[in-house]
Design a protein around this motif. Structure first.
Motif, PDB file in Angstrom:
ATOM      1  N   THR A  26       0.690  -1.188   0.196  1.00 11.19           N
ATOM      2  CA  THR A  26      -0.040  -0.006   0.182  1.00 11.19           C
ATOM      3  C   THR A  26       0.998   1.224   0.110  1.00 11.19           C
ATOM      4  O   THR A  26       1.812   1.173   0.658  1.00 11.19           O
ATOM      5  CB  THR A  26      -0.954   0.081   1.223  1.00 11.19           C
ATOM      6  OG1 THR A  26      -1.762  -1.311   1.256  1.00 11.19           O
ATOM      7  CG2 THR A  26      -1.967   1.017   1.081  1.00 11.19           C
ATOM      8  N   ARG A  57      -0.600   4.705  -0.411  1.00 10.35           N
ATOM      9  CA  ARG A  57      -1.481   5.692  -0.345  1.00 10.35           C
ATOM     10  C   ARG A  57      -2.649   5.408   1.040  1.00 10.35           C
ATOM     11  O   ARG A  57      -3.045   4.063   0.607  1.00 10.35           O
ATOM     12  CB  ARG A  57      -2.270   6.493  -1.427  1.00 10.35           C
ATOM     13  CG  ARG A  57      -1.099   7.033  -2.232  1.00 10.35           C
ATOM     14  CD  ARG A  57      -1.803   7.297  -3.644  1.00 10.35           C
ATOM     15  NE  ARG A  57      -2.459   6.117  -4.335  1.00 10.35           N
ATOM     16  CZ  ARG A  57      -1.834   5.333  -5.132  1.00 10.35           C
ATOM     17  NH1 ARG A  57      -0.399   5.410  -5.227  1.00 10.35           N
ATOM     18  NH2 ARG A  57      -2.497   4.148  -5.854  1.00 10.35           N
ATOM     19  N   ARG A 103      -5.726   6.242   1.336  1.00 10.45           N
ATOM     20  CA  ARG A 103      -6.995   5.936   0.500  1.00 10.45           C
ATOM     21  C   ARG A 103      -6.980   4.643  -0.216  1.00 10.45           C
ATOM     22  O   ARG A 103      -7.914   3.990  -0.033  1.00 10.45           O
ATOM     23  CB  ARG A 103      -7.261   7.071  -0.555  1.00 10.45           C
ATOM     24  CG  ARG A 103      -8.707   6.870  -1.307  1.00 10.45           C
ATOM     25  CD  ARG A 103      -9.029   7.848  -2.447  1.00 10.45           C
ATOM     26  NE  ARG A 103     -10.417   7.965  -2.753  1.00 10.45           N
ATOM     27  CZ  ARG A 103     -11.402   8.506  -2.210  1.00 10.45           C
ATOM     28  NH1 ARG A 103     -11.055   9.292  -1.241  1.00 10.45           N
ATOM     29  NH2 ARG A 103     -12.588   8.429  -2.734  1.00 10.45           N
ATOM     30  N   GLN A 104      -5.900   3.984  -0.511  1.00  9.79           N
ATOM     31  CA  GLN A 104      -5.867   2.988  -1.343  1.00  9.79           C
ATOM     32  C   GLN A 104      -5.941   1.895  -0.244  1.00  9.79           C
ATOM     33  O   GLN A 104      -6.526   0.951  -0.317  1.00  9.79           O
ATOM     34  CB  GLN A 104      -4.456   2.895  -1.801  1.00  9.79           C
ATOM     35  CG  GLN A 104      -3.951   1.583  -2.558  1.00  9.79           C
ATOM     36  CD  GLN A 104      -2.684   1.505  -2.945  1.00  9.79           C
ATOM     37  OE1 GLN A 104      -1.681   2.179  -2.623  1.00  9.79           O
ATOM     38  NE2 GLN A 104      -2.306   0.731  -3.924  1.00  9.79           N
ATOM     39  N   ALA A 164      -9.559   1.796   1.066  1.00  6.94           N
ATOM     40  CA  ALA A 164     -10.354   1.032   0.030  1.00  6.94           C
ATOM     41  C   ALA A 164     -10.297  -0.543  -0.055  1.00  6.94           C
ATOM     42  O   ALA A 164     -10.993  -1.456  -0.130  1.00  6.94           O
ATOM     43  CB  ALA A 164     -10.069   1.525  -1.481  1.00  6.94           C
ATOM     44  N   TRP A 165      -8.975  -0.738   0.288  1.00  5.10           N
ATOM     45  CA  TRP A 165      -8.729  -2.394   0.181  1.00  5.10           C
ATOM     46  C   TRP A 165      -9.559  -3.083   1.393  1.00  5.10           C
ATOM     47  O   TRP A 165     -10.016  -4.262   1.252  1.00  5.10           O
ATOM     48  CB  TRP A 165      -7.023  -2.570   0.539  1.00  5.10           C
ATOM     49  CG  TRP A 165      -6.652  -3.897   0.521  1.00  5.10           C
ATOM     50  CD1 TRP A 165      -6.347  -4.803  -0.250  1.00  5.10           C
ATOM     51  CD2 TRP A 165      -6.546  -4.753   1.902  1.00  5.10           C
ATOM     52  NE1 TRP A 165      -6.183  -6.052   0.172  1.00  5.10           N
ATOM     53  CE2 TRP A 165      -6.251  -5.996   1.571  1.00  5.10           C
ATOM     54  CE3 TRP A 165      -6.796  -4.513   3.205  1.00  5.10           C
ATOM     55  CZ2 TRP A 165      -5.902  -7.121   2.286  1.00  5.10           C
ATOM     56  CZ3 TRP A 165      -6.628  -5.338   4.316  1.00  5.10           C
ATOM     57  CH2 TRP A 165      -6.167  -6.588   3.898  1.00  5.10           C
ATOM     58  N   GLU A 186      -9.104   1.412  -5.362  1.00  9.49           N
ATOM     59  CA  GLU A 186      -8.950   2.786  -4.704  1.00  9.49           C
ATOM     60  C   GLU A 186      -9.889   3.833  -5.601  1.00  9.49           C
ATOM     61  O   GLU A 186     -10.362   4.612  -5.037  1.00  9.49           O
ATOM     62  CB  GLU A 186      -7.511   3.291  -4.773  1.00  9.49           C
ATOM     63  CG  GLU A 186      -7.091   4.877  -4.473  1.00  9.49           C
ATOM     64  CD  GLU A 186      -5.780   5.304  -4.554  1.00  9.49           C
ATOM     65  OE1 GLU A 186      -5.729   6.312  -4.038  1.00  9.49           O
ATOM     66  OE2 GLU A 186      -5.033   4.276  -5.116  1.00  9.49           O
ATOM     67  N   TYR A 199     -13.608   3.782  -4.737  1.00  4.62           N
ATOM     68  CA  TYR A 199     -13.942   4.089  -3.123  1.00  4.62           C
ATOM     69  C   TYR A 199     -14.543   5.629  -3.027  1.00  4.62           C
ATOM     70  O   TYR A 199     -13.820   6.361  -3.337  1.00  4.62           O
ATOM     71  CB  TYR A 199     -12.682   3.727  -2.154  1.00  4.62           C
ATOM     72  CG  TYR A 199     -12.899   4.131  -0.824  1.00  4.62           C
ATOM     73  CD1 TYR A 199     -13.894   3.358  -0.198  1.00  4.62           C
ATOM     74  CD2 TYR A 199     -12.321   5.020  -0.172  1.00  4.62           C
ATOM     75  CE1 TYR A 199     -14.234   3.472   1.210  1.00  4.62           C
ATOM     76  CE2 TYR A 199     -12.507   5.331   1.180  1.00  4.62           C
ATOM     77  CZ  TYR A 199     -13.666   4.329   1.742  1.00  4.62           C
ATOM     78  OH  TYR A 199     -13.833   4.847   2.906  1.00  4.62           O
TER      79      TYR A 199
END
Length: 409
Positions: free
Chosen positions: A385, A387, A389-390, A393-394, A400, A403
């Motif tokens: 990972t 970021r 946000r990434q 989202a996961w 990402e 999301y």
């Protein structure tokens, strides 16, 4: 016997009463002559070593001898004969307590009976198939014919199928620990004889000949309440009173149940201080939520520091330490620095030597607490990972770019 009682049988501790008589009954029910000799030993490790010496070829015996596991004039066996129990006047062995034996103990401290003197004609063939495999197959065939495919499946799911996973875990844990006795002999590692037989292989192989005693409770429970099933009463009595045992034509090697058993909420071996599974001769298994650990590992958990966690070379033990210490606390006390931040949270990463990095996203609950404050959470995310946000989202199972929460809770 009710299923609940069979659960208790599988997990029972302490010495049983009448195991030798039950063994003789099992022999008779299988159409066999009673054994000339019954050896009662304190642990499955003691039983495995004795069985390996009784049945081993010269290479196997050489491997046992190289680890100091040869016959002794001082053996912690109680002796029984077909005529009655008690120390045999011709046995050449004295009953007593075995020296401590555990994965952390020297294998050479463990004596076994003077087997050549006890059994000059040898143990004879293994009769496990006669005593256990064939009665199981006959009983299953009879109940299957009575209940039909669907009835048998339902019966097994409610009895043996429900008890088997935990019993299987214990069997596998004990078998592993017996095999690991090879790593603690005088030869610093896997003791070998002149022929190159590795002791761990010898001991693991002989466990395949064992009848599991109390750990046979799952399959025995499936046949309660069914009349006309021959050959099971003796096996049931042994299961109620003893641990693993090795049946041969002339001798039965019977072992006691553990003196201590500690499990976590999921039924796995677990204890913070002391062994999770212990036998009277000192053979013991230390475990942390089912994972084998060194002696003293659980007690050390109360004094963990980030430095101690980083210094642990074993990745599995380090993960257990980290889980107990708390990833959030580890981040806070190890000087971690943020890798990325955005409107969803802050991405943190700490490198762990020889393992994947600890990567977490710090997020703030959008719903306030009753006092108006907002709780902070740490979400563990994959090491790749990049970021925040990434990572968030996961945790929702989406990419990402996909999301877009309308409202976060």
């Amino acid at each position: 016997m009710a299923t609940l009682t069979w659960e208790q049988v599988a997990l029972a501790t302490g010495p049983g009463d009448g195991a030798e008589a039950a063994v003789r009954q099992a022999y008779r029910e299988a159409g066999l002559a009673e054994p000339e000799l019954i050896l009662v030993l304190p642990s499955p490790a003691a039983g495995a070593v004795t069985a390996a010496w009784l049945t081993g070829d010269p290479q196997a015996r050489a491997a046992l001898a190289a680890a100091g596991l040869g016959p002794s004039s001082r053996a912690g066996a109680q002796l029984g004969t077909a005529a009655g129990l008690g120390p045999s006047s011709r046995a050449g062995a004295q009953p007593g307590t075995l020296a401590g034996l555990g994965p952390e103990s020297p294998a050479g401290a463990f004596p076994i009976p003077d087997l050549p003197a006890l059994l000059p004609d040898g143990p004879g063939r293994s009769v496990r198939d006669d005593l256990r495999t064939q009665p199981w197959a006959r009983a299953r065939a009879a109940v299957y014919a009575e209940c039909g495919p669907a009835g048998w499946a339902a019966l097994w799911a409610d009895t043996g199928g429900r008890l088997w996973p935990q019993a299987q875990r214990l069997i596998n844990d004990i078998r592993r620990a017996i095999g690991e006795l090879s790593g603690h002999g005088e030869q610093d590692g896997a003791a070998q004889g002149e022929g190159g037989r590795e002791l761990g292989a010898v001991l693991r192989e002989v466990t395949l000949d064992a009848v599991f005693g109390q750990h046979d409770a799952p399959w025995l429970s499936a046949f309660d309440g069914h009349d006309g099933l021959d050959g099971l009463d003796g096996l049931k009595r042994v299961a109620e009173q003893a641990g693993w045992w090795w049946p041969y034509e002339r001798v039965a090697v019977v072992t006691e149940r553990p003196v201590e058993l500690h499990l976590d909420d999921l039924g796995r071996l677990h204890r913070a201080e002391g062994p999770a599974l212990a036998f009277a001769d000192g053979f013991a298994l230390h475990a942390w939520h089912g994972m084998p650990v060194p002696a003293g590992f659980g007690a050390a958990m109360t004094a963990l520091t980030p430095e101690r966690i980083r210094a642990e070379p074993n990745a599995e033990l380090r993960r257990a330490m980290l889980e107990h210490f708390g990833p959030e606390r580890y981040l806070a006390e190890s000087g971690a620095e943020p890798l990325h931040s955005d409107e969803t949270g802050v991405l943190w990463r700490v490198e762990l030597a020889g393992d994947e990095p600890l990567t977490m996203v710090e997020v703030v609950n959008s719903t306030p607490e009753p006092d108006g404050t907002r709780r902070t959470y740490f979400l563990r995310v994959p090491p790749w990972t990049e970021r925040a946000r990434q990572g968030v989202a996961w945790t929702f199972g989406v990419a990402e770019d996909d999301y877009h929460p309308e409202r976060e809770t």
